[in-house]
Design a protein around this motif. Structure first.
Motif, mmCIF file in Angstrom:
data_model
loop_
_atom_site.group_PDB
_atom_site.id
_atom_site.type_symbol
_atom_site.label_atom_id
_atom_site.label_comp_id
_atom_site.label_asym_id
_atom_site.label_seq_id
_atom_site.Cartn_x
_atom_site.Cartn_y
_atom_site.Cartn_z
ATOM 1 N N ASP A 194 -20.578 2.249 0.893
ATOM 2 C CA ASP A 194 -21.425 3.341 1.364
ATOM 3 C C ASP A 194 -22.274 2.947 2.567
ATOM 4 O OD1 ASP A 194 -23.253 1.671 0.169
ATOM 5 O OD2 ASP A 194 -24.130 3.181 -1.143
ATOM 6 N N MET A 195 -22.151 1.679 3.005
ATOM 7 C CA MET A 195 -22.848 1.237 4.206
ATOM 8 C C MET A 195 -21.988 1.388 5.456
ATOM 9 S SD MET A 195 -25.760 0.365 3.014
ATOM 10 C CE MET A 195 -26.449 -0.392 4.479
ATOM 11 N N VAL A 196 -20.712 1.756 5.284
ATOM 12 C CA VAL A 196 -19.810 1.897 6.430
ATOM 13 C C VAL A 196 -20.087 3.221 7.127
ATOM 14 C CG1 VAL A 196 -17.405 1.935 7.181
ATOM 15 C CG2 VAL A 196 -18.068 0.533 5.213
ATOM 16 N N ASN A 197 -20.311 3.195 8.424
ATOM 17 C CA ASN A 197 -20.660 4.394 9.184
ATOM 18 C C ASN A 197 -19.432 5.206 9.582
ATOM 19 O OD1 ASN A 197 -23.548 4.140 9.251
ATOM 20 N ND2 ASN A 197 -23.294 2.421 10.673
ATOM 21 N N HIS A 198 -19.705 6.419 10.051
ATOM 22 C CA HIS A 198 -18.664 7.390 10.386
ATOM 23 C C HIS A 198 -18.295 7.346 11.864
ATOM 24 C CE1 HIS A 198 -16.781 11.304 11.161
ATOM 25 N NE2 HIS A 198 -17.733 11.545 12.048
ATOM 26 N N SER A 199 -17.009 7.554 12.141
ATOM 27 C CA SER A 199 -16.537 7.797 13.498
ATOM 28 C C SER A 199 -15.309 8.693 13.414
ATOM 29 C CB SER A 199 -16.173 6.487 14.210
ATOM 30 O OG SER A 199 -15.543 6.774 15.456
ATOM 31 N N HIS A 200 -15.282 9.771 14.220
ATOM 32 C CA HIS A 200 -14.104 10.629 14.205
ATOM 33 C C HIS A 200 -12.982 10.045 15.043
ATOM 34 C CE1 HIS A 200 -16.401 12.292 17.750
ATOM 35 N NE2 HIS A 200 -15.222 12.096 18.301
ATOM 36 N N GLU A 201 -13.220 8.875 15.642
ATOM 37 C CA GLU A 201 -12.195 8.235 16.463
ATOM 38 C C GLU A 201 -11.285 7.303 15.665
ATOM 39 O OE1 GLU A 201 -14.284 6.354 19.638
ATOM 40 O OE2 GLU A 201 -14.774 8.244 20.653
ATOM 41 N N VAL A 202 -11.571 7.114 14.379
ATOM 42 C CA VAL A 202 -10.672 6.327 13.534
ATOM 43 C C VAL A 202 -9.972 7.270 12.555
ATOM 44 C CG1 VAL A 202 -12.169 4.314 13.693
ATOM 45 C CG2 VAL A 202 -12.386 5.825 11.718
ATOM 46 N N LYS A 203 -8.853 6.821 12.023
ATOM 47 C CA LYS A 203 -8.140 7.627 11.040
ATOM 48 C C LYS A 203 -8.896 7.604 9.714
ATOM 49 C CE LYS A 203 -3.558 6.853 13.038
ATOM 50 N NZ LYS A 203 -2.194 6.305 12.805
ATOM 51 N N GLN A 204 -8.698 8.642 8.895
ATOM 52 C CA GLN A 204 -9.301 8.646 7.570
ATOM 53 C C GLN A 204 -8.697 7.492 6.778
ATOM 54 O OE1 GLN A 204 -9.713 12.305 5.490
ATOM 55 N NE2 GLN A 204 -10.262 13.473 7.303
ATOM 56 N N CYS A 205 -9.555 6.638 6.243
ATOM 57 C CA CYS A 205 -9.065 5.349 5.738
ATOM 58 C C CYS A 205 -9.730 4.909 4.439
ATOM 59 C CB CYS A 205 -9.244 4.274 6.815
ATOM 60 S SG CYS A 205 -10.928 4.191 7.486
ATOM 61 N N HIS A 206 -10.406 5.783 3.708
ATOM 62 C CA HIS A 206 -10.911 5.413 2.394
ATOM 63 C C HIS A 206 -10.024 6.085 1.348
ATOM 64 C CE1 HIS A 206 -13.191 8.744 4.071
ATOM 65 N NE2 HIS A 206 -13.577 9.139 2.885
ATOM 66 N N VAL A 207 -9.576 5.301 0.389
ATOM 67 C CA VAL A 207 -8.526 5.723 -0.529
ATOM 68 C C VAL A 207 -8.962 5.453 -1.964
ATOM 69 C CG1 VAL A 207 -6.117 5.417 -1.192
ATOM 70 C CG2 VAL A 207 -6.791 5.159 1.212
ATOM 71 N N TYR A 208 -8.728 6.433 -2.841
ATOM 72 C CA TYR A 208 -9.025 6.269 -4.268
ATOM 73 C C TYR A 208 -7.708 6.236 -5.037
ATOM 74 C CZ TYR A 208 -10.859 7.230 -8.955
ATOM 75 O OH TYR A 208 -11.168 7.166 -10.295
ATOM 76 N N ASP A 209 -7.523 5.185 -5.831
ATOM 77 C CA ASP A 209 -6.329 5.043 -6.668
ATOM 78 C C ASP A 209 -6.622 5.645 -8.030
ATOM 79 O OD1 ASP A 209 -4.276 4.206 -8.353
ATOM 80 O OD2 ASP A 209 -4.024 2.286 -7.319
ATOM 81 N N ALA A 210 -6.049 6.815 -8.303
ATOM 82 C CA ALA A 210 -6.345 7.520 -9.549
ATOM 83 C C ALA A 210 -5.862 6.739 -10.768
ATOM 84 C CB ALA A 210 -5.690 8.899 -9.526
ATOM 85 N N PHE A 211 -4.828 5.891 -10.608
ATOM 86 C CA PHE A 211 -4.297 5.127 -11.739
ATOM 87 C C PHE A 211 -5.255 4.005 -12.141
ATOM 88 C CE2 PHE A 211 -1.741 1.583 -13.443
ATOM 89 C CZ PHE A 211 -1.199 2.205 -14.565
ATOM 90 N N SER A 212 -5.700 3.213 -11.169
ATOM 91 C CA SER A 212 -6.589 2.083 -11.469
ATOM 92 C C SER A 212 -8.063 2.475 -11.440
ATOM 93 C CB SER A 212 -6.356 0.954 -10.466
ATOM 94 O OG SER A 212 -6.742 1.361 -9.158
ATOM 95 N N GLY A 213 -8.374 3.553 -10.696
ATOM 96 C CA GLY A 213 -9.765 3.950 -10.527
ATOM 97 C C GLY A 213 -10.485 3.157 -9.457
ATOM 98 N N ASN A 214 -9.735 2.358 -8.682
ATOM 99 C CA ASN A 214 -10.347 1.525 -7.640
ATOM 100 C C ASN A 214 -10.448 2.290 -6.319
ATOM 101 O OD1 ASN A 214 -10.300 -0.475 -9.563
ATOM 102 N ND2 ASN A 214 -8.511 -1.515 -8.701
#
Length: 469
Positions: A194-214
């Motif tokens: 939650d400390m990582v800042n936003h930029s619309h110049e990068v691709k969407q890159c945060h991923v939730y694994d529904a199987f592991s919950g990670n």
């Protein structure tokens, strides 16, 4: 906090560090080199703040389960954060995360009256005023439903309205949302991520694994050691960025203005018109986003055509609901709609506290302290006024064509700059770099339209079939 996270199974921390940046403030710096798409950070399920974990807490869970009706997701997470902060033992790891959170936020609900007045007339101004009142109502209800029922768990001096406002702002500014395979969604807070800042110049890159919950953070672009790590929150306009996250992006390409169209139930022929709105996928109160790439959505015209129907027109149109929802009804109806829209948008623009040209001048001269609240509010006003002026221009162009008898609405819109893929009308389009003929509202539409366009593009670019001297 980092030692606790490593002990909890968080991987990737050795290649990252928290740092202060001049343009974004506190953020995350890379210590290694990463290729685009490479996994950088993984936070296991057990470390995440979720509603599931709040309900599983042996002390907090039973109290939450007793609340009727159940608390919202945001109120549950906010209560969980305050609960952990208020307890001195038993929550050492989570408390380290809470202690690392900002002591205050710069979202618009914390602005002074003078700072907020800079963006008077904007969606943000109206929404922030409403939120300030809603905070008080929601807090009183929370006291009745939960805090007052379990005073031993929620001491009043640690669960004040200011504490609640801070915790809810923590959730709004730091939570991540993901769709699950079965159709539901999950909202969570991830320590360190939650400390990582936003930029619309990068691709969407945060991923939730529904199987592991990670939760994992991937590289949204190529990074060299020392670069700031970014994630992409999505195509969010400045008014929403400032309301939820407390910052703006100057020159934000995703600016918008939410136009609210509404009709009173006591208006003449309301019931008949309501059926037509429903058939058009609308309602008697509809909020439609105006954007630089689509400043006059067809849904705006569809709504107003129905709203402006007279009794004689209703008798003809009612049996043909699907057709009425799509095309122009009559020249007189279209002129009335477009004139009304031009006048309404002009009224909206007149209602802004500081007009566009003055704001541009003030920002250029450094009248507002860069990065300050008033500076951010000025950028919100700037973006919304630009969108509204673009909408008014497109509407005036359409009105001029209708009044000169230049054909139906579909034909009229096609004479204005239009995306070859999605058909959005705009004056801010990019041309195909090869043939210089067709235009697109963005890279995504250009790529999606390539198979259909490539044959014509090759012919045009090579000059085959064109006139030559």
């Amino acid at each position: 906090m980092e030692s606790w996270l490593k002990h909890s199974g968080v991987s990737g921390l050795d290649d990252l560090e928290l740092a202060d940046f001049s343009d974004t403030g506190r953020g995350v710096r890379t210590l290694g080199r990463f290729e685009e798409g490479e996994k950088i950070l993984t936070i296991p399920h057990g470390v995440l703040w979720t509603v599931e974990h709040a309900y599983a807490d042996p002390f907090l869970g039973p109290a939450l389960l007793s609340a009727r009706p159940p608390l919202s997701v945001d109120d549950t997470l906010a209560t969980y954060i305050l609960f952990v902060r208020s307890y001195g033992s038993g929550y050492d790891g989570l408390r380290r995360h809470v202690e690392a959170l900002p002591a205050s936020y710069t979202s618009s609900v914390f602005f002074t009256e003078a700072e907020l007045e800079v963006c008077a007339g904007t969606n943000l101004y109206t929404t922030t005023k409403q939120l300030s009142r809603q905070f008080e109502d929601d807090y009183r209800e929370l006291v009745v439903r939960l805090f007052g029922q379990h005073q031993e768990l929620f001491p009043r001096d640690k669960f004040t309205i200011e504490d609640y406002k801070w915790a809810l702002s923590t959730v709004w500014s730091r939570a991540m949302d993901f769709k699950l395979p079965h159709g539901d969604s999950i909202r969570l807070l991830a320590p360190f991520a939650d400390m990582v800042n936003h930029s619309h110049e990068v691709k969407q890159c945060h991923v939730y694994d529904a199987f592991s919950g990670n939760l994992s953070i991937l590289a949204g672009k190529k990074y060299e050691p020392g670069d700031q790590l970014f994630i992409n929150y999505g195509p969010i306009p400045n008014n929403r960025l400032l309301r939820l996250y407390g910052f703006v992006v100057p020159g934000n390409p995703y600016e918008s203005y939410d136009l609210v169209l509404m009709t009173h139930p006591m208006a003449p022929f309301f019931e008949q018109k309501h059926k037509l709105w429903v058939s058009a996928g609308l309602d008697s109160t509809s909020t439609i986003s105006l954007t630089p790439t689509d400043p006059l959505p067809r849904s705006v015209l569809r709504y107003l055509r129905i709203q402006r129907l007279h009794e004689s027109e209703l008798a003809i149109i009612a049996p043909r609901q699907s057709e009425a929802a799509i095309e122009k009804i009559s020249d007189s109806n279209e002129v009335e709609v477009l004139r009304f829209l031009v006048e309404s948008i002009s009224d909206l623009l007149d209602g802004f506290g500081t007009q566009l040209e003055k704001l541009e001048e003030q920002l250029a001269e450094g009248f507002y302290s860069p990065g300050g609240n008033a500076w951010s509010a000025a950028h919100v006003s700037l973006g919304e006024q630009r969108v509204l002026r673009l909408t008014r221009k497109v509407t005036k162009d359409l009105l001029a064509m209708v009044e000169s008898g230049s054909g139906n609405e579909r034909g009229l819109l096609s004479t204005l700059p239009q995306c070859a893929k999605c058909e959005k009308v705009s004056v801010q389009l990019m041309r195909c770099g090869r043939c210089d003929k067709v235009m697109y509202c963005g890279r995504a539409c250009q790529v999606a339209h390539y198979k259909e366009h490539k044959a014509m593009c090759r012919v045009t670019a090579s000059g085959i079939g064109s006139e030559r001297n």
